[in-house]
Design a protein around this motif. Structure first.
Motif, PDB file in Angstrom:
ATOM      1  N   LYS A   1       0.869  -1.187   0.057  1.00  0.00           N
ATOM      2  CA  LYS A   1       0.169   0.090   0.019  1.00  0.00           C
ATOM      3  C   LYS A   1       0.853   1.437  -0.011  1.00  0.00           C
ATOM      4  N   ARG A   2       0.225   2.339  -0.565  1.00  0.00           N
ATOM      5  CA  ARG A   2       0.488   3.764  -0.268  1.00  0.00           C
ATOM      6  C   ARG A   2      -0.508   4.518   0.125  1.00  0.00           C
ATOM      7  N   LEU A   3      -0.131   5.264   1.265  1.00  0.00           N
ATOM      8  CA  LEU A   3      -1.355   6.188   1.932  1.00  0.00           C
ATOM      9  C   LEU A   3      -1.188   7.401   1.407  1.00  0.00           C
ATOM     10  N   LEU A   4      -2.538   7.821   0.943  1.00  0.00           N
ATOM     11  CA  LEU A   4      -2.634   9.161   0.368  1.00  0.00           C
ATOM     12  C   LEU A   4      -3.554  10.033   1.218  1.00  0.00           C
ATOM     13  N   THR A   5      -3.042  10.708   1.884  1.00  0.00           N
ATOM     14  CA  THR A   5      -3.718  11.945   2.994  1.00  0.00           C
ATOM     15  C   THR A   5      -3.839  13.046   2.487  1.00  0.00           C
TER      16      THR A   5
ATOM     17  N   ILE B   1       0.392  16.095  -0.368  1.00  0.00           N
ATOM     18  CA  ILE B   1       0.150  14.615  -0.279  1.00  0.00           C
ATOM     19  C   ILE B   1       1.267  14.277   1.219  1.00  0.00           C
ATOM     20  N   ASP B   2       0.741  13.751   2.072  1.00  0.00           N
ATOM     21  CA  ASP B   2       1.573  13.410   3.140  1.00  0.00           C
ATOM     22  C   ASP B   2       1.569  11.747   3.177  1.00  0.00           C
ATOM     23  N   ARG B   3       2.684  11.094   3.174  1.00  0.00           N
ATOM     24  CA  ARG B   3       2.905   9.632   2.926  1.00  0.00           C
ATOM     25  C   ARG B   3       3.422   9.067   4.361  1.00  0.00           C
ATOM     26  N   ALA B   4       3.137   8.094   4.643  1.00  0.00           N
ATOM     27  CA  ALA B   4       3.716   7.532   5.927  1.00  0.00           C
ATOM     28  C   ALA B   4       5.037   7.220   5.912  1.00  0.00           C
TER      29      ALA B   4
ATOM     30  N   GLY C   1      -1.365   0.087 -13.537  1.00  0.00           N
ATOM     31  CA  GLY C   1      -1.884   0.142 -12.017  1.00  0.00           C
ATOM     32  C   GLY C   1      -1.251   1.533 -11.516  1.00  0.00           C
ATOM     33  N   GLN C   2       0.016   1.880 -11.799  1.00  0.00           N
ATOM     34  CA  GLN C   2       0.693   3.129 -11.453  1.00  0.00           C
ATOM     35  C   GLN C   2       0.062   4.414 -12.091  1.00  0.00           C
ATOM     36  N   SER C   3      -0.405   4.212 -13.336  1.00  0.00           N
ATOM     37  CA  SER C   3      -1.185   5.230 -13.778  1.00  0.00           C
ATOM     38  C   SER C   3      -2.391   5.690 -13.376  1.00  0.00           C
ATOM     39  N   ILE C   4      -3.237   4.574 -12.975  1.00  0.00           N
ATOM     40  CA  ILE C   4      -4.335   4.781 -12.373  1.00  0.00           C
ATOM     41  C   ILE C   4      -4.063   5.440 -10.987  1.00  0.00           C
ATOM     42  N   ALA C   5      -3.236   4.768 -10.227  1.00  0.00           N
ATOM     43  CA  ALA C   5      -3.154   5.628  -9.105  1.00  0.00           C
ATOM     44  C   ALA C   5      -2.668   6.951  -9.081  1.00  0.00           C
TER      45      ALA C   5
ATOM     46  N   THR D   1      -5.772   8.884  -9.565  1.00  0.00           N
ATOM     47  CA  THR D   1      -6.479   9.113  -8.268  1.00  0.00           C
ATOM     48  C   THR D   1      -6.007  10.089  -7.440  1.00  0.00           C
ATOM     49  N   THR D   2      -4.712  10.430  -7.501  1.00  0.00           N
ATOM     50  CA  THR D   2      -4.106  11.552  -6.816  1.00  0.00           C
ATOM     51  C   THR D   2      -4.108  12.766  -7.359  1.00  0.00           C
ATOM     52  N   MET D   3      -4.196  12.787  -8.696  1.00  0.00           N
ATOM     53  CA  MET D   3      -4.395  13.941  -9.435  1.00  0.00           C
ATOM     54  C   MET D   3      -6.019  14.443  -9.049  1.00  0.00           C
ATOM     55  N   ALA D   4      -6.868  13.451  -8.975  1.00  0.00           N
ATOM     56  CA  ALA D   4      -8.366  13.799  -8.524  1.00  0.00           C
ATOM     57  C   ALA D   4      -8.466  14.286  -7.139  1.00  0.00           C
ATOM     58  N   LEU D   5      -7.791  13.719  -6.387  1.00  0.00           N
ATOM     59  CA  LEU D   5      -7.582  14.225  -4.972  1.00  0.00           C
ATOM     60  C   LEU D   5      -7.268  15.601  -4.646  1.00  0.00           C
ATOM     61  N   LEU D   6      -6.084  15.829  -5.565  1.00  0.00           N
ATOM     62  CA  LEU D   6      -5.579  17.287  -5.476  1.00  0.00           C
ATOM     63  C   LEU D   6      -6.443  18.297  -6.055  1.00  0.00           C
ATOM     64  N   ASP D   7      -6.901  18.048  -7.343  1.00  0.00           N
ATOM     65  CA  ASP D   7      -7.859  18.950  -8.187  1.00  0.00           C
ATOM     66  C   ASP D   7      -9.228  19.209  -7.432  1.00  0.00           C
TER      67      ASP D   7
END
Length: 389
Positions: free
Chosen positions: A6-10, A32-35, A75-79, A82-88
């Motif tokens: 996993k990678r945590l996206l907060t 983006i904060d990562r554990a 899979g990395q491209s999809i991940a 999702t990061t972009m969508a959270l930021l945007d």
């Protein structure tokens, strides 16, 4: 760097109101904060399934995609999307954790459930759905899979991919509206060919047409050429469906018609989308196929490349839209609770990068497709996608 699972996206940003429309990326925002990584000498303790972590203000959502193995780049491209969508969107009420399905999708799902996630985005491929569904169903956690295989859909498995049968239905209905009546098909052996042929026969039958000839082949250069030669001598049809990729279709087309001839008409599938090489094949000019609109995707792709230094896989838009959909669900979904029944099957659907989508009661995502025509160097939209349902 991603860990094994996993990678945590907060995401911590100011809240914004999210409408049903897609938010088009227009620049980097947020943090983006990562554990912090755990040293090998002191591995993290496994979470207890009996004491789930609590998050009273944010929804815990798991993203299950391959970050290792043959599909790792996809899979990395999809991940990334999702990061972009959270930021945007400035989504401070979502906590999305990414789990690697590359080696063991079932174990990734069990970790996601143990970590307290109440919705799973993924997996990517249909072969992983069963392994993910078993622990998810035990915990009443629904899946929104990125697969395009409608056969895996259930009342707790929602198929978000672009379903080939829907593309076939859109194209064949358009062809019939233009006067097509008698159809032939060139389709590969295997699951994809079976699905496209079943869709063709169903739609043509419903519209009062005829499927007069079908040729199957193994996916090899010589096999498709032999099948095309056999089909070209059959006669009795005005339209031919080539149910294969752009490369294979470009090989077969010269065996099926002469460049510049109006008949037989050639039609394809969603596999032709964004394959500009088709426009350099004279025998394919005038051919039709259906796909989701690229209008919003093009801006997404530009922003993605500026952020990550590479072009996204086309399927990455599903990751972005999955976040938009999740945000839409949070209007009526309290953090820490199960997703209420019926939220995912709202008849109005929602608008994302790939246009409108709604999940039907059987779990299949219904999409709006546009019809494109292959031209000399260009694709032309000859029948626009509906703006809603």
């Amino acid at each position: 760097m991603f860990g094994k699972f996993k990678r945590l996206l907060t995401i911590g940003m100011g809240a914004i109101a999210l409408s049903a429309c897609a938010v088009i990326p227009d620049g980097d925002r947020g943090v983006i904060d990562r554990a912090p990584p755990v040293a090998d000498s002191a591995p993290a303790a496994a979470p207890s399934a009996d004491v789930l972590p609590q998050d009273l203000e944010r929804h815990r959502v798991a993203l299950l995609v391959p970050l290792s193995g043959t599909n790792a780049q996809v899979g990395q491209s999809i991940a990334n999307a999702t990061t972009m969508a959270l930021l945007d969107t400035g989504a401070e009420n979502l906590r999305i954790t990414t789990y690697d399905t590359g080696s063991d999708a079932g174990e990734a799902a069990r970790r996601a459930i143990a970590d307290g996630n109440r919705l799973i985005l993924g997996p990517l491929v249909r072969n992983n759905v069963g392994n993910v569904l078993q622990p998810a169903r035990d915990a009443d956690v629904p899946l929104i899979t990125f697969s395009n295989d409608a056969t895996v859909a259930r009342n707790d498995v929602f198929v978000m991919g672009h379903v080939p049968e829907q593309s076939i239905e859109r194209t064949i209905n358009f062809a019939i509206d233009q006067g097509a009546r008698n159809f032939a098909a060139l389709a590969p052996r295997g699951d994809y060919g079976n699905r496209t042929l079943a869709a063709l026969e169903r739609i043509v039958g419903e519209r009062g047409g005829n499927v007069v000839a079908i040729e199957r082949y193994d996916r090899s250069n010589t096999s498709i050429l032999s099948a095309a030669d056999r089909l070209s001598t059959a006669g009795g049809f005005d339209t031919i469906l080539i149910a294969d990729s752009a490369r294979m279709s470009a090989m077969a087309a010269p065996r099926l018609k002469e460049a510049g001839d109006d008949l037989p008409s050639l039609v394809g599938t969603e596999l032709w989308s964004d394959e500009a090489g088709l426009t350099r094949v004279p025998e394919l000019r005038g051919a039709w196929f259906s796909a989701v609109s690229n209008d919003r995707y093009e801006r997404f792709a530009e922003s993605y490349e500026s952020r990550f230094g590479d072009e996204p896989f086309r399927i990455a838009s599903l990751g972005y839209d999955a976040v938009l959909l999740t945000l839409r669900l949070t209007r009526d979904w309290r953090p820490g609770r199960d997703l209420p029944d019926g939220l995912l099957t709202d008849s109005e659907g929602f608008l994302g990068l790939d246009g409108p989508i709604r999940f039907m009661s059987n779990g299949v995502g219904e999409r709006a497709f546009e019809v494109r025509q292959v031209g000399n160097g260009v694709f032309t939209v000859v029948d626009a996608a509906p703006s809603g349902f």
